[in-house]
Design a protein around this motif. Structure first.
Motif, mmCIF file in Angstrom:
data_model
loop_
_atom_site.group_PDB
_atom_site.id
_atom_site.type_symbol
_atom_site.label_atom_id
_atom_site.label_comp_id
_atom_site.label_asym_id
_atom_site.label_seq_id
_atom_site.Cartn_x
_atom_site.Cartn_y
_atom_site.Cartn_z
ATOM 1 N N LEU A 115 0.829 -1.201 0.000
ATOM 2 C CA LEU A 115 0.000 0.000 0.000
ATOM 3 C C LEU A 115 0.865 1.254 0.000
ATOM 4 O O LEU A 115 0.593 2.218 -0.715
ATOM 5 N N ARG A 175 1.295 4.293 -2.911
ATOM 6 C CA ARG A 175 1.136 5.714 -2.631
ATOM 7 C C ARG A 175 2.274 6.543 -3.220
ATOM 8 O O ARG A 175 2.134 7.741 -3.416
ATOM 9 N N ARG A 186 -6.932 1.561 -1.037
ATOM 10 C CA ARG A 186 -6.292 2.589 -1.872
ATOM 11 C C ARG A 186 -7.323 3.572 -2.398
ATOM 12 O O ARG A 186 -7.063 4.784 -2.443
ATOM 13 N N TYR A 215 -4.547 2.362 -10.776
ATOM 14 C CA TYR A 215 -4.043 1.167 -10.115
ATOM 15 C C TYR A 215 -4.859 -0.056 -10.524
ATOM 16 O O TYR A 215 -6.082 0.017 -10.663
#
Length: 543
Positions: free
Chosen positions: A215, A219, A241, A355
């Motif tokens: 995660l 980012r 996310r 993503y």
């Protein structure tokens, strides 16, 4: 001691960062220390992304961005080189320039995305493997350059940086809490994989170190692929996310292929203005209607496969940019043209967050979703977080993979040879009756079939005090494996009533088996038992 937020673990992997972390922990308890932080902002013509090895935050004194460089250092004609433990020299970026860039990005992010401007931000560079740092140029004043010796007095050197930059802050408790919530890389999220068991659907759990690392990695980049086997938490991370992006001010789209999963996600986030969840084809319909385009009353198979994506592209030309960020779950169900069409929702904007989460072993539709794709970031998940270890071992056995089970004990999965191939509902009812006797019912028991014909026929039967019905309705749900993909149940009875090419059969069984969290019963032929390596003892262990 300072309040410390680490990346999945209290001990950084890199020795240089571990030394700095050990030092910063000794700061007074009104300091906050964050390790390995990344953030993103809506660009709107400006750069707002950034990352830092450490952030030190004090509500009244300000924020210090710390860049860490391990090993020895040489500066030759303005070029920086680091020496590793073997004496090998490697060219590196100027750490002071990196720290300055991170500082300015954080200033912009705080002002733009958090509306916080009442805090000063400075920077420093730590060389934890060097006893005495020589002069390194005008940008490297002594107050912002830390050696191994300096780390022995963390309060003195941190306050020296604060004094050097003349930092001040006036962060309220609410500001501080909001800042930590968005920046801290340790994350706790609501378990959002849809569960028939009401008692577990609201369960809270902390992400594993592997998931937190993934995660955090997402980012720090504006696009990436996260992939892993069934049960490794891809949908959980996709949702986490999407929520992060929404909280950071992005108009975010969370999109999947499966209708049941899409409906559940849409209902879950229906009250969030900046996060919209739906399926790809519902999105195509929505955008086409908004643009006033013609939609066929009875779409053909070709329309679903190719023309819907083309219609979405056409609609985007009329509707303009709809989203700032897109998260795609179960991407192995998508065609490459579908993923390309989704990017049109950004309009002319470049480098917007995009993503993708996928499991190549669940590519049931053969759309070659990854054909020609080039992802700037990839991360593989290998630990099963959904299923008990006995079920996870059966999942691994299908393709003889090396994923790691959860370590949670549970009953051994059951296999029943199909006795009534022409009337398989007889076998299903026999197994379901046994599970009802053991306390299972409509809230935690599900039947999955390979074909829609069998599932539909099963819904005309009753078992004990219950009828069979659709998922989400009354009675014990009887659904197809493909339709239920992406969801889960505490107990699953899996009927392998579909005969396909061997690899498709294995994929369907793999998906079906992995839907069961704790109790699994499989009904199939001896040939299917062998195909799924049911007697195979997977060489897996909890990690």
């Amino acid at each position: 001691m300072a309040q410390y937020f680490g990346l999945g673990s209290d001990v950084p992997i890199e020795d240089s960062e571990r030394l700095v972390a050990d030092s910063l922990r000794q700061l007074p308890d009104d300091y906050f220390v964050l390790h390995h932080v990344a953030w993103q902002s809506r660009r709107n013509g400006r750069e707002g992304d950034g990352e830092a090895d450490f952030l030190v935050i004090h509500p009244r004194k300000g924020i210090v961005v710390i860049e860490v460089k391990g090993g020895g250092i040489d500066v030759v004609n303005g070029r920086w080189f680091s020496k590793d433990r073997y004496g090998q020299s490697h060219e590196i970026k100027n750490p002071y320039e990196q720290a300055i860039a991170s500082k300015h990005a954080l200033v912009d992010w705080l002002k733009g995305d958090l509306a916080i401007s009442n805090v000063g931000i400075g920077h420093a560079v730590a060389f934890p493997h060097i006893d005495a740092v020589p002069p390194l140029g005008l940008v490297a004043s002594k107050a912002i350059t830390w050696s191994r010796a300096d780390l022995a007095e963390p309060r003195k050197v941190v306050e020296g940086v604060i004094s050097h930059w003349g930092l001040r802050a006036n962060l309220s408790a609410q500001d501080t809490s909001r800042l930590l919530k968005l920046l801290a890389p340790t994350v706790t999220v609501r378990r959002t994989l849809v569960s028939i068991s009401a008692s577990s659907s609201n369960e809270l759990f902390a992400l594993t170190a592997q998931q937190v690392e993934a995660l955090a990695g997402l980012r720090s980049v504006r696009g990436g692929l996260l992939f892993g086997g069934a049960g490794t938490g891809k949908t959980v991370l996709a949702i986490a996310r999407a929520q992060q992006l929404s909280n950071e001010g992005f108009r975010t789209l969370l999109v999947c292929y499966n209708e049941l999963l899409g409906d559940q996600l849409h209902a879950q986030f229906n009250d969030m203005k900046s996060l919209y969840a739906t399926t790809f084809h519902k999105l195509c319909f929505q955008e086409a209607r908004k643009a006033g385009l013609t939609i066929p009353s009875s779409p053909s198979a070709e329309w679903w496969e190719t023309e819907a994506a083309e219609l979405l592209v056409e609609a985007c030309a009329t509707n303009g940019a709809e989203f700032d960020a897109i998260v795609v779950d179960e991407a192995q169900d998508f065609a490459p043209s579908w993923l390309d069409a989704l990017r049109c929702l950004f309009g002319p904007k470049a480098e917007q967050p995009f993503y993708v989460f996928a499991d190549p072993r669940q590519e049931l539709w053969g759309r070659n979703w990854a054909n020609g794709a080039d992802w700037p970031f990839t991360h593989q998940l290998t630990k099963n977080l959904r299923n008990t270890s006995p079920i996870a071992e059966r999942i691994c056995a299908v393709f003889q993979s090396n994923d790691h089970p959860s370590g949670v004990n549970g009953p051994a999965p059951m296999w029943r040879d199909l006795e009534n191939p022409k009337n398989p509902e007889v076998d299903v009812i026999a197994v379901v009756e046994k599970l009802i006797d053991e306390g299972f019912g409509p809230k935690n028991l599900l039947v999955l079939c390979g074909t829609a014909k069998t599932a539909s026929r099963l819904r005309s039967f009753t078992v004990g005090p219950y009828s069979f019905g659709l998922w989400g309705g009354n009675g014990i749900a009887a659904e197809t494996i493909a339709r239920f993909k992406g969801l889960e149940s505490e107990a699953v009875v899996l009927l392998l009533d579909r005969s396909d090419e061997a690899n498709i059969e294995k994929m369907l069984a793999y998906v079906g088996i992995s839907r069961a969290r704790a109790v699994l019963a499989v009904i199939g032929s001896g040939k299917q038992r062998n195909l799924l390596n049911w007697s195979y003892s997977a060489a897996v262990k909890s990690k």
